[in-house]
Design a protein around this motif. Structure first.
Motif, PDB file in Angstrom:
ATOM      1  N   HIS A  54      20.024  35.680  48.295  1.00 34.51           N
ATOM      2  CA  HIS A  54      20.580  35.083  46.800  1.00 34.51           C
ATOM      3  C   HIS A  54      21.996  34.176  47.075  1.00 34.51           C
ATOM      4  O   HIS A  54      21.247  33.879  48.038  1.00 34.51           O
ATOM      5  CB  HIS A  54      21.643  36.620  46.703  1.00 34.51           C
ATOM      6  N   GLN A  55      22.437  33.894  46.051  1.00 29.26           N
ATOM      7  CA  GLN A  55      23.061  32.421  46.294  1.00 29.26           C
ATOM      8  C   GLN A  55      24.203  32.865  46.314  1.00 29.26           C
ATOM      9  O   GLN A  55      24.320  32.992  44.489  1.00 29.26           O
ATOM     10  CB  GLN A  55      22.109  31.537  45.338  1.00 29.26           C
ATOM     11  N   GLY A  56      24.835  32.369  46.921  1.00 31.18           N
ATOM     12  CA  GLY A  56      26.011  33.730  46.985  1.00 31.18           C
ATOM     13  C   GLY A  56      26.636  32.715  46.211  1.00 31.18           C
ATOM     14  O   GLY A  56      28.191  33.089  45.416  1.00 31.18           O
ATOM     15  N   GLU A  57      26.984  31.282  45.940  1.00 29.70           N
ATOM     16  CA  GLU A  57      27.708  30.602  45.031  1.00 29.70           C
ATOM     17  C   GLU A  57      27.709  30.968  43.290  1.00 29.70           C
ATOM     18  O   GLU A  57      28.850  30.759  42.388  1.00 29.70           O
ATOM     19  CB  GLU A  57      27.362  28.738  45.174  1.00 29.70           C
ATOM     20  N   GLU A  58      26.965  31.753  43.304  1.00 31.63           N
ATOM     21  CA  GLU A  58      27.068  32.322  41.848  1.00 31.63           C
ATOM     22  C   GLU A  58      28.123  33.042  41.364  1.00 31.63           C
ATOM     23  O   GLU A  58      27.479  33.468  40.270  1.00 31.63           O
ATOM     24  CB  GLU A  58      25.270  33.434  41.861  1.00 31.63           C
ATOM     25  N   VAL A  59      28.332  33.719  42.433  1.00 22.40           N
ATOM     26  CA  VAL A  59      29.723  34.870  42.033  1.00 22.40           C
ATOM     27  C   VAL A  59      30.653  34.333  41.731  1.00 22.40           C
ATOM     28  O   VAL A  59      32.208  34.583  41.355  1.00 22.40           O
ATOM     29  CB  VAL A  59      29.862  35.552  43.940  1.00 22.40           C
ATOM     30  N   VAL A  60      30.584  32.779  42.314  1.00 25.30           N
ATOM     31  CA  VAL A  60      32.331  32.149  42.124  1.00 25.30           C
ATOM     32  C   VAL A  60      32.391  31.747  41.007  1.00 25.30           C
ATOM     33  O   VAL A  60      33.414  32.197  40.251  1.00 25.30           O
ATOM     34  CB  VAL A  60      31.997  30.445  42.873  1.00 25.30           C
ATOM     35  N   PRO A  61      31.572  31.411  39.899  1.00 26.78           N
ATOM     36  CA  PRO A  61      32.674  31.724  38.556  1.00 26.78           C
ATOM     37  C   PRO A  61      32.157  33.285  37.284  1.00 26.78           C
ATOM     38  O   PRO A  61      33.126  33.059  36.571  1.00 26.78           O
ATOM     39  CB  PRO A  61      30.777  31.068  37.616  1.00 26.78           C
ATOM     40  N   VAL A  62      31.668  33.521  38.233  1.00 21.69           N
ATOM     41  CA  VAL A  62      31.996  35.224  37.537  1.00 21.69           C
ATOM     42  C   VAL A  62      33.150  35.718  38.090  1.00 21.69           C
ATOM     43  O   VAL A  62      34.242  36.116  37.530  1.00 21.69           O
ATOM     44  CB  VAL A  62      31.236  36.334  38.064  1.00 21.69           C
ATOM     45  N   ILE A  63      33.443  35.873  38.850  1.00 22.77           N
ATOM     46  CA  ILE A  63      35.104  35.870  39.737  1.00 22.77           C
ATOM     47  C   ILE A  63      36.045  35.216  39.108  1.00 22.77           C
ATOM     48  O   ILE A  63      37.022  36.054  38.472  1.00 22.77           O
ATOM     49  CB  ILE A  63      35.074  35.746  41.610  1.00 22.77           C
ATOM     50  N   ASN A  64      36.156  33.646  39.131  1.00 28.35           N
ATOM     51  CA  ASN A  64      36.932  33.255  37.814  1.00 28.35           C
ATOM     52  C   ASN A  64      36.986  33.445  36.307  1.00 28.35           C
ATOM     53  O   ASN A  64      38.098  33.393  36.144  1.00 28.35           O
ATOM     54  CB  ASN A  64      36.351  32.077  38.073  1.00 28.35           C
ATOM     55  N   ARG A  65      35.737  33.942  35.726  1.00 30.67           N
ATOM     56  CA  ARG A  65      35.807  34.434  35.081  1.00 30.67           C
ATOM     57  C   ARG A  65      36.478  35.612  35.020  1.00 30.67           C
ATOM     58  O   ARG A  65      38.161  35.957  33.913  1.00 30.67           O
ATOM     59  CB  ARG A  65      34.444  34.448  34.148  1.00 30.67           C
ATOM     60  N   VAL A  66      36.617  37.013  35.698  1.00 27.50           N
ATOM     61  CA  VAL A  66      37.471  37.918  35.533  1.00 27.50           C
ATOM     62  C   VAL A  66      38.467  37.642  36.022  1.00 27.50           C
ATOM     63  O   VAL A  66      39.469  38.046  35.473  1.00 27.50           O
ATOM     64  CB  VAL A  66      36.638  38.720  36.608  1.00 27.50           C
ATOM     65  N   ILE A  67      38.803  36.703  36.727  1.00 25.33           N
ATOM     66  CA  ILE A  67      40.621  36.814  37.444  1.00 25.33           C
ATOM     67  C   ILE A  67      41.084  35.495  35.683  1.00 25.33           C
ATOM     68  O   ILE A  67      42.724  36.367  35.707  1.00 25.33           O
ATOM     69  CB  ILE A  67      40.525  35.177  38.303  1.00 25.33           C
ATOM     70  N   ARG A  68      40.586  34.546  35.129  1.00 22.89           N
ATOM     71  CA  ARG A  68      40.867  34.441  33.940  1.00 22.89           C
ATOM     72  C   ARG A  68      40.731  35.872  32.857  1.00 22.89           C
ATOM     73  O   ARG A  68      42.487  35.656  31.912  1.00 22.89           O
ATOM     74  CB  ARG A  68      40.732  33.081  33.999  1.00 22.89           C
ATOM     75  N   ASP A  69      40.210  35.862  32.540  1.00 21.27           N
ATOM     76  CA  ASP A  69      40.119  37.157  30.963  1.00 21.27           C
ATOM     77  C   ASP A  69      40.455  38.886  31.201  1.00 21.27           C
ATOM     78  O   ASP A  69      41.244  38.995  30.442  1.00 21.27           O
ATOM     79  CB  ASP A  69      38.658  37.839  30.868  1.00 21.27           C
ATOM     80  N   VAL A  70      40.792  39.128  32.619  1.00 20.59           N
ATOM     81  CA  VAL A  70      41.206  39.958  32.870  1.00 20.59           C
ATOM     82  C   VAL A  70      43.063  40.530  33.527  1.00 20.59           C
ATOM     83  O   VAL A  70      42.773  38.991  34.414  1.00 20.59           O
ATOM     84  CB  VAL A  70      40.364  41.371  33.732  1.00 20.59           C
ATOM     85  N   ASN A  71      43.882  41.220  32.873  1.00 21.96           N
ATOM     86  CA  ASN A  71      45.104  40.962  33.116  1.00 21.96           C
ATOM     87  C   ASN A  71      45.560  42.214  34.387  1.00 21.96           C
ATOM     88  O   ASN A  71      45.971  43.033  34.632  1.00 21.96           O
ATOM     89  CB  ASN A  71      46.310  41.639  32.275  1.00 21.96           C
ATOM     90  N   PHE A  72      44.379  41.727  35.716  1.00 23.88           N
ATOM     91  CA  PHE A  72      44.588  42.360  37.097  1.00 23.88           C
ATOM     92  C   PHE A  72      46.725  42.441  37.090  1.00 23.88           C
ATOM     93  O   PHE A  72      47.160  41.497  37.485  1.00 23.88           O
ATOM     94  CB  PHE A  72      44.142  42.265  38.138  1.00 23.88           C
ATOM     95  N   ASP A  73      47.076  43.478  38.079  1.00 25.01           N
ATOM     96  CA  ASP A  73      48.349  43.691  38.851  1.00 25.01           C
ATOM     97  C   ASP A  73      48.472  42.973  40.039  1.00 25.01           C
ATOM     98  O   ASP A  73      49.019  42.567  40.059  1.00 25.01           O
ATOM     99  CB  ASP A  73      48.811  45.186  38.180  1.00 25.01           C
ATOM    100  N   VAL A  74      47.398  43.090  40.550  1.00 25.38           N
ATOM    101  CA  VAL A  74      47.677  43.395  41.581  1.00 25.38           C
ATOM    102  C   VAL A  74      46.177  42.011  42.429  1.00 25.38           C
ATOM    103  O   VAL A  74      44.678  42.706  41.941  1.00 25.38           O
ATOM    104  CB  VAL A  74      47.148  43.759  42.758  1.00 25.38           C
ATOM    105  N   VAL A  75      45.600  40.890  42.843  1.00 23.14           N
ATOM    106  CA  VAL A  75      44.338  39.737  43.316  1.00 23.14           C
ATOM    107  C   VAL A  75      44.510  40.402  44.804  1.00 23.14           C
ATOM    108  O   VAL A  75      45.582  39.228  45.710  1.00 23.14           O
ATOM    109  CB  VAL A  75      44.146  38.508  43.012  1.00 23.14           C
ATOM    110  N   ALA A  76      43.664  40.416  45.822  1.00 25.67           N
ATOM    111  CA  ALA A  76      43.576  40.864  46.688  1.00 25.67           C
ATOM    112  C   ALA A  76      42.091  39.617  47.683  1.00 25.67           C
ATOM    113  O   ALA A  76      41.259  39.583  46.494  1.00 25.67           O
ATOM    114  CB  ALA A  76      43.669  41.450  47.478  1.00 25.67           C
ATOM    115  N   TYR A  77      42.431  38.457  47.915  1.00 30.74           N
ATOM    116  CA  TYR A  77      41.786  37.508  48.920  1.00 30.74           C
ATOM    117  C   TYR A  77      41.621  38.330  50.097  1.00 30.74           C
ATOM    118  O   TYR A  77      42.224  37.903  51.041  1.00 30.74           O
ATOM    119  CB  TYR A  77      41.830  36.301  48.791  1.00 30.74           C
ATOM    120  N   THR A  78      40.126  38.870  50.132  1.00 33.60           N
ATOM    121  CA  THR A  78      39.816  39.103  51.861  1.00 33.60           C
ATOM    122  C   THR A  78      39.249  37.640  52.720  1.00 33.60           C
ATOM    123  O   THR A  78      38.375  36.648  51.713  1.00 33.60           O
ATOM    124  CB  THR A  78      38.763  40.475  52.042  1.00 33.60           C
ATOM    125  N   TYR A  79      39.202  37.885  54.314  1.00 29.86           N
ATOM    126  CA  TYR A  79      38.374  36.423  54.867  1.00 29.86           C
ATOM    127  C   TYR A  79      38.067  37.364  56.422  1.00 29.86           C
ATOM    128  O   TYR A  79      38.894  37.739  56.812  1.00 29.86           O
ATOM    129  CB  TYR A  79      39.338  35.980  55.443  1.00 29.86           C
TER     130      TYR A  79
END
Length: 366
Positions: free
Chosen positions: A134-159
């Motif tokens: 799999h190409q891991g970088e393919e998730v980045v534009p999808v996640i960015n679109r979700v962040i922009r288009d969806v009104n989430f109450d909370v966003v969390a990043y894990t590391y």
């Protein structure tokens, strides 16, 4: 038993009592009005058919009902009919359904972005070098679109945030003793093999460990989020895998559930009901995070096109396990409606409904 989330009845209702509940901020008067709406004979209780209409209206997408199997409808009816008189009165309705309705109609949603870090995309543990290619970088534009288009109450990043001497690193396999019953000897182990180490005396007797290339070492470029990933202000940041002796796939617990991160407490402080999981890798940290989200009684959704994994077979295994426990898989294009409370999936409701029955002392497993 169960539901089919993809099959829907064509004729929409022309009235949504649940939208009125939302507009009234779920007032007691509006709950009563909602109950009366489905009491077509005005007798002060629901028959099975009226209860079926209630479920069809609640579990719908823009007022188009989702198909629910008759066995599941009957199960809900018996669970709600506390006194077993073959009818649902208002007190039974409000006790059994108030919490579930509120969560369905106005969920409080968190987007949990799992480990979208450089080492999993272009570094030492890049997914394109793993069996699934799999190409891991393919998730980045999808996640960015979700962040922009969806009104989430909370966003969390894990590391993943590992010390240099972490147990998961193939390069560190000689730093610890293999247990006699280990299926593979340390000297003959390869990357991605599973070995059994002798555990630290204060933690556990043995530790089962997949050997990964050294990755996401604390404060290195490989541990940074991908540079193109949108960073949201006031987000939660969760660092896991910091104990050198135990790996931690999930953003909630380490792999042996000996210690937890701050994620659950932070989500509860924000009254989150729904957790949407995206990121890397589907069959490892994403799946583990989603599984623990279900265990912590969040309505859990995995956004499939915003994830990539290590091994195709393991992805399917984890998918089946998550579906079995109540999580669902969707594509990103349906997420706005779900977060807005107009696309109300029956599959994610059952767990919260049962937890409410337990809380009020009316859960009777069959």
């Amino acid at each position: 038993m169960g539901t089919k989330g993809s099959s829907m009845s064509p004729p929409p209702y022309d009235y949504d009592p649940f939208e009125l509940l939302r507009q009234s901020n779920f007032s007691d008067d509006e709950y009563e009005r909602c109950f009366r709406f489905f009491d077509s004979q005005k007798r002060g209780f629901w028959t099975r058919e009226e209860f079926r209409r209630f479920l069809s209206s609640l579990f719908s997408n823009k007022q188009r009902p989702y198909f629910i199997l008759n066995d599941r409808i009957e199960e809900y009816f018996r669970d709600t009919d506390f006194n077993q008189d073959d009818q649902i009165d208002y007190d039974e309705f409000i006790q059994a359904w108030k919490t579930t309705i509120k969560c369905a109609v106005r969920p409080i949603s968190a987007l949990v972005i799992v480990d979208v870090q450089n080492d999993f995309i272009s570094g030492s543990l890049a997914l394109h070098s793993c069996p699934a290619n799999h190409q891991g970088e393919e998730v980045v534009p999808v996640i960015n679109r979700v962040i922009r288009d969806v009104n989430f109450d909370v966003v969390a990043y894990t590391y993943d945030w590992h010390p240099l001497n972490h147990i998961s690193f193939y390069e560190n396999r000689h730093l610890r003793s293999a247990a006699p019953e280990s299926p593979i000897a340390v000297d003959s182990a390869h990357v991605l093999d599973t070995v059994l180490f002798v555990g630290p005396p204060n933690l556990t007797s043995t530790i089962e460990q997949v050997l990964w290339p050294a990755h996401c070492i604390q404060k290195t470029p490989g541990a940074d989020l991908h540079p193109d990933l949108i960073r949201v202000d006031n987000a939660i940041h969760v660092y896991k895998g910091t104990n050198p002796e135990i790996d931690s796939y999930s953003a909630f617990w380490d792999n042996m559930k000996l210690s937890k991160t701050s994620l659950d407490d932070q989500l509860r402080e924000r009254s989150v009901t729904d957790v949407y999981v995206v990121g890397l890798a589907t069959d490892v940290c994403v799946a583990a995070t989603a599984m623990h989200a279900v265990e912590n009684n969040y309505r859990t959704v995995l956004i499939e096109d915003a994830c990539r994994g290590v091994n195709e077979h393991e992805i399917e295994v984890k998918r089946a396990e998550l579906n079995e426990c109540g999580s669902i898989f969707v594509d990103s294009d349906v997420v706005p409606g779900m977060v807005a409370g107009v696309d109300r999936r029956p599959e994610v409701a059952r767990g919260m409904f049962v937890e409410n029955l337990k809380a009020i002392g009316h859960y009777h497993p069959r």
